[in-house]
Design a protein around this motif. Structure first.
Motif, PDB file in Angstrom:
ATOM      1  N   THR A 181       0.881  -1.165   0.000  1.00 28.45           N
ATOM      2  CA  THR A 181       0.000   0.000   0.000  1.00 28.45           C
ATOM      3  C   THR A 181       0.920   1.215   0.000  1.00 28.45           C
ATOM      4  O   THR A 181       2.108   1.121   0.332  1.00 28.45           O
ATOM      5  CB  THR A 181      -0.908   0.054   1.244  1.00 28.45           C
ATOM      6  OG1 THR A 181      -0.087   0.244   2.403  1.00 28.45           O
ATOM      7  CG2 THR A 181      -1.744  -1.209   1.379  1.00 28.45           C
ATOM      8  N   ASP A 192       0.940   3.740   2.073  1.00 31.11           N
ATOM      9  CA  ASP A 192       1.426   4.016   3.421  1.00 31.11           C
ATOM     10  C   ASP A 192       2.481   3.012   3.876  1.00 31.11           C
ATOM     11  O   ASP A 192       3.450   3.380   4.537  1.00 31.11           O
ATOM     12  CB  ASP A 192       0.266   4.042   4.423  1.00 31.11           C
ATOM     13  CG  ASP A 192      -0.446   5.390   4.453  1.00 31.11           C
ATOM     14  OD1 ASP A 192       0.118   6.369   3.923  1.00 31.11           O
ATOM     15  OD2 ASP A 192      -1.547   5.459   5.013  1.00 31.11           O
ATOM     16  N   ARG A 206       6.102   4.214   4.872  1.00 32.68           N
ATOM     17  CA  ARG A 206       6.558   3.885   6.231  1.00 32.68           C
ATOM     18  C   ARG A 206       7.910   3.168   6.170  1.00 32.68           C
ATOM     19  O   ARG A 206       8.826   3.480   6.914  1.00 32.68           O
ATOM     20  CB  ARG A 206       5.494   3.002   6.890  1.00 32.68           C
ATOM     21  CG  ARG A 206       5.550   2.930   8.374  1.00 32.68           C
ATOM     22  CD  ARG A 206       4.306   2.233   8.942  1.00 32.68           C
ATOM     23  NE  ARG A 206       3.189   3.169   9.032  1.00 32.68           N
ATOM     24  CZ  ARG A 206       2.022   3.023   8.400  1.00 32.68           C
ATOM     25  NH1 ARG A 206       1.792   1.971   7.655  1.00 32.68           N
ATOM     26  NH2 ARG A 206       1.072   3.917   8.536  1.00 32.68           N
ATOM     27  N   VAL A 252       0.107   8.883   4.475  1.00 34.86           N
ATOM     28  CA  VAL A 252      -1.150   9.590   4.247  1.00 34.86           C
ATOM     29  C   VAL A 252      -2.060   9.453   5.464  1.00 34.86           C
ATOM     30  O   VAL A 252      -2.670  10.424   5.901  1.00 34.86           O
ATOM     31  CB  VAL A 252      -1.848   9.057   2.975  1.00 34.86           C
ATOM     32  CG1 VAL A 252      -3.205   9.704   2.791  1.00 34.86           C
ATOM     33  CG2 VAL A 252      -0.966   9.283   1.759  1.00 34.86           C
ATOM     34  N   LYS A 253      -2.153   8.239   6.005  1.00 35.16           N
ATOM     35  CA  LYS A 253      -2.984   7.982   7.186  1.00 35.16           C
ATOM     36  C   LYS A 253      -2.075   7.575   8.347  1.00 35.16           C
ATOM     37  O   LYS A 253      -1.758   6.393   8.501  1.00 35.16           O
ATOM     38  CB  LYS A 253      -4.001   6.876   6.898  1.00 35.16           C
ATOM     39  CG  LYS A 253      -5.027   7.251   5.866  1.00 35.16           C
ATOM     40  CD  LYS A 253      -6.000   6.121   5.640  1.00 35.16           C
ATOM     41  CE  LYS A 253      -7.000   6.494   4.558  1.00 35.16           C
ATOM     42  NZ  LYS A 253      -7.903   5.395   4.244  1.00 35.16           N
ATOM     43  N   PRO A 254      -1.653   8.549   9.186  1.00 33.69           N
ATOM     44  CA  PRO A 254      -0.761   8.210  10.293  1.00 33.69           C
ATOM     45  C   PRO A 254      -1.443   7.295  11.305  1.00 33.69           C
ATOM     46  O   PRO A 254      -2.623   7.449  11.601  1.00 33.69           O
ATOM     47  CB  PRO A 254      -0.422   9.561  10.908  1.00 33.69           C
ATOM     48  CG  PRO A 254      -1.425  10.514  10.399  1.00 33.69           C
ATOM     49  CD  PRO A 254      -1.989   9.952   9.141  1.00 33.69           C
ATOM     50  N   VAL A 255      -0.674   6.333  11.826  1.00 30.64           N
ATOM     51  CA  VAL A 255      -1.204   5.361  12.776  1.00 30.64           C
ATOM     52  C   VAL A 255      -0.490   5.480  14.130  1.00 30.64           C
ATOM     53  O   VAL A 255      -1.131   5.577  15.160  1.00 30.64           O
ATOM     54  CB  VAL A 255      -1.067   3.924  12.223  1.00 30.64           C
ATOM     55  CG1 VAL A 255      -1.531   2.899  13.240  1.00 30.64           C
ATOM     56  CG2 VAL A 255      -1.850   3.772  10.934  1.00 30.64           C
ATOM     57  N   GLU A 311       4.041   9.076  13.898  1.00 27.44           N
ATOM     58  CA  GLU A 311       3.507   9.477  12.594  1.00 27.44           C
ATOM     59  C   GLU A 311       2.495  10.608  12.751  1.00 27.44           C
ATOM     60  O   GLU A 311       2.462  11.542  11.951  1.00 27.44           O
ATOM     61  CB  GLU A 311       2.849   8.291  11.894  1.00 27.44           C
ATOM     62  CG  GLU A 311       3.824   7.250  11.421  1.00 27.44           C
ATOM     63  CD  GLU A 311       3.151   5.994  10.891  1.00 27.44           C
ATOM     64  OE1 GLU A 311       3.862   5.167  10.305  1.00 27.44           O
ATOM     65  OE2 GLU A 311       1.919   5.815  11.062  1.00 27.44           O
ATOM     66  N   LYS A 312       1.683  10.551  13.801  1.00 27.22           N
ATOM     67  CA  LYS A 312       0.679  11.596  14.037  1.00 27.22           C
ATOM     68  C   LYS A 312       1.341  12.923  14.393  1.00 27.22           C
ATOM     69  O   LYS A 312       0.909  13.983  13.934  1.00 27.22           O
ATOM     70  CB  LYS A 312      -0.289  11.160  15.133  1.00 27.22           C
ATOM     71  CG  LYS A 312      -1.182  10.014  14.683  1.00 27.22           C
ATOM     72  CD  LYS A 312      -2.080   9.528  15.796  1.00 27.22           C
ATOM     73  CE  LYS A 312      -2.920   8.352  15.332  1.00 27.22           C
ATOM     74  NZ  LYS A 312      -3.820   7.863  16.382  1.00 27.22           N
ATOM     75  N   ALA A 321       2.710  14.393  11.187  1.00 28.62           N
ATOM     76  CA  ALA A 321       1.632  14.953  10.367  1.00 28.62           C
ATOM     77  C   ALA A 321       1.167  16.292  10.924  1.00 28.62           C
ATOM     78  O   ALA A 321       0.919  17.237  10.171  1.00 28.62           O
ATOM     79  CB  ALA A 321       0.463  13.974  10.290  1.00 28.62           C
TER      80      ALA A 321
END
Length: 105
Positions: free
Chosen positions: A42, A44, A48, A55-58, A62-63, A66
Motif C-alpha cells: 500500500t 502508506d 513507512r 497519508v494515514k498516520p497510525v 507518525e501523528k 503529520a
C-alpha cells in the motif's frame, strides 16, 4: 561503464534509481518484496518502510509528524496551540521548562 548519449563525450551513463536518493542499496531492495502475508504494497506501507510521511498516520510518531507538517503555517499553528493548551491533560504532559519558556517569550 556505458557511455552517455551521443554528443556528451565520455560522461558515464547510469540507469536512474527509482528510489531516488535512497541509493541502490538497502532501502531500494527493501521495497521489492511486499510485506509478509500481502501480495502488494500500500502507499502508506511503502512510505513507512522508506521513512517518508504517510497519508494515514497510525503511530504516535507518525501523528506528531503529520501535525508538524500541517502547522507549518503560522496562521494554523497559533490557534491549534491555543486550543491544545486549553486541555488540562495536554498541559499536564508539557515539560516544565517548555511551559516557562513559552510564558517568558
Amino acid at each position: 561503464m556505458a557511455e552517455g548519449p551521443p554528443g556528451v563525450g565520455g560522461v558515464p551513463h547510469r540507469p536512474q534509481d527509482p528510489c531516488g536518493d535512497l541509493g541502490r542499496g538497502g532501502a531500494s531492495r527493501q521495497i521489492l518484496t511486499p510485506p509478509e502475508g500481502k501480495n502488494r504494497w500500500t502507499l502508506d506501507e511503502a512510505n513507512r518502510r522508506t521513512g517518508r510521511q504517510v497519508v494515514k498516520p497510525v503511530t504516535p510518531l507518525e501523528k506528531v509528524g503529520a501535525s508538524h507538517h500541517l502547522a507549518t503555517d503560522e496562521n494554523v499553528a497559533a490557534p491549534v496551540t491555543s486550543d491544545l493548551l486549553r486541555r488540562p491533560t495536554v498541559v499536564a504532559q508539557v515539560k516544565q521548562e517548555d511551559k516557562v519558556r513559552v510564558v517568558e517569550d
